[in-house]
Design a protein around this motif. Structure first.
Motif, PDB file in Angstrom:
ATOM      1  N   GLY A 151       8.917  51.784  20.995  1.00  0.00           N
ATOM      2  CA  GLY A 151       9.704  53.007  21.147  1.00  0.00           C
ATOM      3  C   GLY A 151      10.480  53.030  22.450  1.00  0.00           C
ATOM      4  O   GLY A 151      11.647  53.447  22.491  1.00  0.00           O
ATOM      5  N   GLU A 152       9.846  52.569  23.528  1.00  0.00           N
ATOM      6  CA  GLU A 152      10.520  52.529  24.834  1.00  0.00           C
ATOM      7  C   GLU A 152      11.659  51.517  24.822  1.00  0.00           C
ATOM      8  O   GLU A 152      12.719  51.749  25.436  1.00  0.00           O
ATOM      9  N   ARG A 153      11.470  50.415  24.117  1.00  0.00           N
ATOM     10  CA  ARG A 153      12.549  49.424  24.018  1.00  0.00           C
ATOM     11  C   ARG A 153      13.748  50.008  23.269  1.00  0.00           C
ATOM     12  O   ARG A 153      14.897  49.747  23.624  1.00  0.00           O
ATOM     13  N   GLN A 154      13.478  50.800  22.216  1.00  0.00           N
ATOM     14  CA  GLN A 154      14.576  51.442  21.496  1.00  0.00           C
ATOM     15  C   GLN A 154      15.295  52.449  22.398  1.00  0.00           C
ATOM     16  O   GLN A 154      16.520  52.531  22.406  1.00  0.00           O
ATOM     17  N   MET A 155      14.535  53.206  23.167  1.00  0.00           N
ATOM     18  CA  MET A 155      15.141  54.145  24.109  1.00  0.00           C
ATOM     19  C   MET A 155      16.016  53.415  25.126  1.00  0.00           C
ATOM     20  O   MET A 155      17.117  53.862  25.451  1.00  0.00           O
ATOM     21  N   LEU A 156      15.519  52.280  25.617  1.00  0.00           N
ATOM     22  CA  LEU A 156      16.282  51.507  26.595  1.00  0.00           C
ATOM     23  C   LEU A 156      17.552  50.938  25.972  1.00  0.00           C
ATOM     24  O   LEU A 156      18.618  50.950  26.597  1.00  0.00           O
ATOM     25  N   ALA A 157      17.440  50.447  24.749  1.00  0.00           N
ATOM     26  CA  ALA A 157      18.632  49.907  24.076  1.00  0.00           C
ATOM     27  C   ALA A 157      19.686  50.990  23.885  1.00  0.00           C
ATOM     28  O   ALA A 157      20.890  50.765  24.103  1.00  0.00           O
ATOM     29  N   MET A 158      19.259  52.198  23.501  1.00  0.00           N
ATOM     30  CA  MET A 158      20.195  53.310  23.354  1.00  0.00           C
ATOM     31  C   MET A 158      20.756  53.726  24.707  1.00  0.00           C
ATOM     32  O   MET A 158      21.957  53.986  24.854  1.00  0.00           O
ATOM     33  N   MET A 170      27.109  53.283  17.509  1.00  0.00           N
ATOM     34  CA  MET A 170      26.628  52.757  16.236  1.00  0.00           C
ATOM     35  C   MET A 170      25.181  52.312  16.410  1.00  0.00           C
ATOM     36  O   MET A 170      24.878  51.513  17.306  1.00  0.00           O
ATOM     37  N   LEU A 171      24.312  52.833  15.552  1.00  0.00           N
ATOM     38  CA  LEU A 171      22.881  52.561  15.644  1.00  0.00           C
ATOM     39  C   LEU A 171      22.421  51.843  14.382  1.00  0.00           C
ATOM     40  O   LEU A 171      22.540  52.372  13.279  1.00  0.00           O
ATOM     41  N   ASP A 172      21.888  50.639  14.561  1.00  0.00           N
ATOM     42  CA  ASP A 172      21.425  49.848  13.423  1.00  0.00           C
ATOM     43  C   ASP A 172      19.900  49.913  13.364  1.00  0.00           C
ATOM     44  O   ASP A 172      19.208  49.336  14.194  1.00  0.00           O
ATOM     45  N   GLU A 173      19.385  50.644  12.382  1.00  0.00           N
ATOM     46  CA  GLU A 173      17.951  50.784  12.142  1.00  0.00           C
ATOM     47  C   GLU A 173      17.181  51.215  13.398  1.00  0.00           C
ATOM     48  O   GLU A 173      16.240  50.536  13.839  1.00  0.00           O
ATOM     49  N   PRO A 174      17.533  52.357  14.004  1.00  0.00           N
ATOM     50  CA  PRO A 174      16.847  52.760  15.240  1.00  0.00           C
ATOM     51  C   PRO A 174      15.368  53.091  15.054  1.00  0.00           C
ATOM     52  O   PRO A 174      14.610  53.067  16.019  1.00  0.00           O
ATOM     53  N   SER A 175      14.932  53.396  13.824  1.00  0.00           N
ATOM     54  CA  SER A 175      13.527  53.757  13.615  1.00  0.00           C
ATOM     55  C   SER A 175      12.660  52.567  13.225  1.00  0.00           C
ATOM     56  O   SER A 175      11.449  52.720  13.048  1.00  0.00           O
ATOM     57  N   LEU A 176      13.247  51.381  13.112  1.00  0.00           N
ATOM     58  CA  LEU A 176      12.537  50.215  12.592  1.00  0.00           C
ATOM     59  C   LEU A 176      11.292  49.900  13.421  1.00  0.00           C
ATOM     60  O   LEU A 176      11.364  49.680  14.630  1.00  0.00           O
ATOM     61  N   GLY A 177      10.135  49.888  12.765  1.00  0.00           N
ATOM     62  CA  GLY A 177       8.895  49.487  13.410  1.00  0.00           C
ATOM     63  C   GLY A 177       8.287  50.504  14.351  1.00  0.00           C
ATOM     64  O   GLY A 177       7.344  50.177  15.077  1.00  0.00           O
ATOM     65  N   LEU A 178       8.796  51.735  14.347  1.00  0.00           N
ATOM     66  CA  LEU A 178       8.313  52.743  15.292  1.00  0.00           C
ATOM     67  C   LEU A 178       7.342  53.716  14.624  1.00  0.00           C
ATOM     68  O   LEU A 178       7.405  53.964  13.414  1.00  0.00           O
ATOM     69  N   PRO A 180       5.706  57.384  13.679  1.00  0.00           N
ATOM     70  CA  PRO A 180       6.382  58.623  13.266  1.00  0.00           C
ATOM     71  C   PRO A 180       6.742  59.559  14.416  1.00  0.00           C
ATOM     72  O   PRO A 180       7.837  60.141  14.427  1.00  0.00           O
ATOM     73  N   LEU A 181       5.843  59.719  15.402  1.00  0.00           N
ATOM     74  CA  LEU A 181       6.142  60.611  16.532  1.00  0.00           C
ATOM     75  C   LEU A 181       7.342  60.107  17.335  1.00  0.00           C
ATOM     76  O   LEU A 181       8.190  60.895  17.781  1.00  0.00           O
ATOM     77  N   VAL A 182       7.424  58.803  17.518  1.00  0.00           N
ATOM     78  CA  VAL A 182       8.541  58.219  18.266  1.00  0.00           C
ATOM     79  C   VAL A 182       9.835  58.345  17.465  1.00  0.00           C
ATOM     80  O   VAL A 182      10.899  58.628  18.024  1.00  0.00           O
ATOM     81  N   ILE A 183       9.736  58.168  16.145  1.00  0.00           N
ATOM     82  CA  ILE A 183      10.917  58.313  15.290  1.00  0.00           C
ATOM     83  C   ILE A 183      11.488  59.718  15.424  1.00  0.00           C
ATOM     84  O   ILE A 183      12.705  59.895  15.558  1.00  0.00           O
ATOM     85  N   ARG A 184      10.621  60.709  15.422  1.00  0.00           N
ATOM     86  CA  ARG A 184      11.098  62.089  15.577  1.00  0.00           C
ATOM     87  C   ARG A 184      11.808  62.278  16.909  1.00  0.00           C
ATOM     88  O   ARG A 184      12.830  62.953  17.007  1.00  0.00           O
ATOM     89  N   GLU A 185      11.262  61.663  17.950  1.00  0.00           N
ATOM     90  CA  GLU A 185      11.867  61.759  19.279  1.00  0.00           C
ATOM     91  C   GLU A 185      13.249  61.105  19.306  1.00  0.00           C
ATOM     92  O   GLU A 185      14.203  61.656  19.862  1.00  0.00           O
TER      93      GLU A 185
END
Length: 249
Positions: A151-158, A170-178, A180-185
């Motif tokens: 989740g932190e890596r996705q935040m950093l990428a964004m 443009m976001l490609d599969e931002p919820s992949l592998g995360l 549920p709580l992180v996906i909501r965030e």
């Protein structure tokens, strides 16, 4: 959405008859996509439908044929990734592609490099804005990116992409592998970006979450647009429910 309402959407990005091929195999066939200013547009569809290929072609990471217009200006087929970033587009790829051995802070600074090269010196202010949007990155700013959770890596990428001050993210599969709580965030941040005036093109396997946050949606199947319309309308369409949301949606 009626035809007249569709025409009244102020286009930031307009794509007509986009085709992408890998050798003799056509992965994307005559795709038409429009993203309005301040709009979240999602592309959903099964694995292998061409969603990531579409994203990479729009970002000039893959050669393509067709017309691409950004902010009313038609872009040539020889456009480069650097040109797209300078124009105000940025892509957060599915694999995030961070520099694992570099710190969170240094990864963010790299995101501002194109602006710095063009004479802008607002990177420290931009970084503070990223830390306010993602407080966990501030806590881990000295850590190597490779030590972060998914989740932190996705935040950093964004955050790194936002350092370039894009008009279209443009976001490609931002919820992949995360989780549920992180996906909501992550999706809360996506909604807040729209409120800040950033247009978003969202490719997402989690169709339910994508349709909930989006204004307009496209269904991509075997490289072609199978359906499109306001996201709320597609979320209630029996075909979409059966194929992507589950019968009990």
């Amino acid at each position: 959405m009626s035809a007249s309402q569709e025409m009244n959407r102020t286009s930031l990005l307009e794509v007509k008859d986009l085709c992408v091929s890998y050798g003799k195999v056509e992965a994307v066939h005559k795709v038409n996509v429009r993203i309005g200013e301040g709009e979240i547009v999602t592309v959903i569809g099964p694995n292998g439908a061409g969603k990531t290929t579409l994203m990479n072609a729009l970002m000039a990471a893959l050669p393509s044929a067709g017309e691409v217009a950004y902010a009313g200006h038609r872009l040539g087929e020889r456009r480069s990734i650097e040109q797209m970033v300078a124009l105000g587009m940025n892509l957060v790829p599915e694999k995030r592609e961070l520099f694992s051995e570099m710190s969170v802070e240094d990864n963010l600074l790299l995101g501002a490099f194109s602006r710095y090269r063009r004479g802008f010196r607002d990177h420290l202010q931009s970084m503070e804005e990223i830390y306010e949007r993602f407080p966990r990155l501030r806590e881990r700013k000295r850590q190597a990116a490779g030590t972060l959770s998914g989740g932190e890596r996705q935040m950093l990428a964004m955050g790194r992409a936002l350092m370039a001050k894009p008009k279209l993210l443009m976001l490609d599969e931002p919820s992949l592998g995360l989780a549920p709580l992180v996906i909501r965030e992550i999706f809360k941040v996506i909604e807040s970006l729209k409120s800040a005036g950033v247009s978003i093109l969202l490719v997402e396997q989690n169709a339910r979450a994508a349709l909930r946050v989006a204004d307009y949606a496209y269904v991509l199947e075997t490289g072609s647009i199978a359906m499109e319309g306001p996201a709320k309308a597609l979320a209630g369409d029996p075909k979409v429910i059966e194929s992507y949301l589950g019968v009990g949606a």
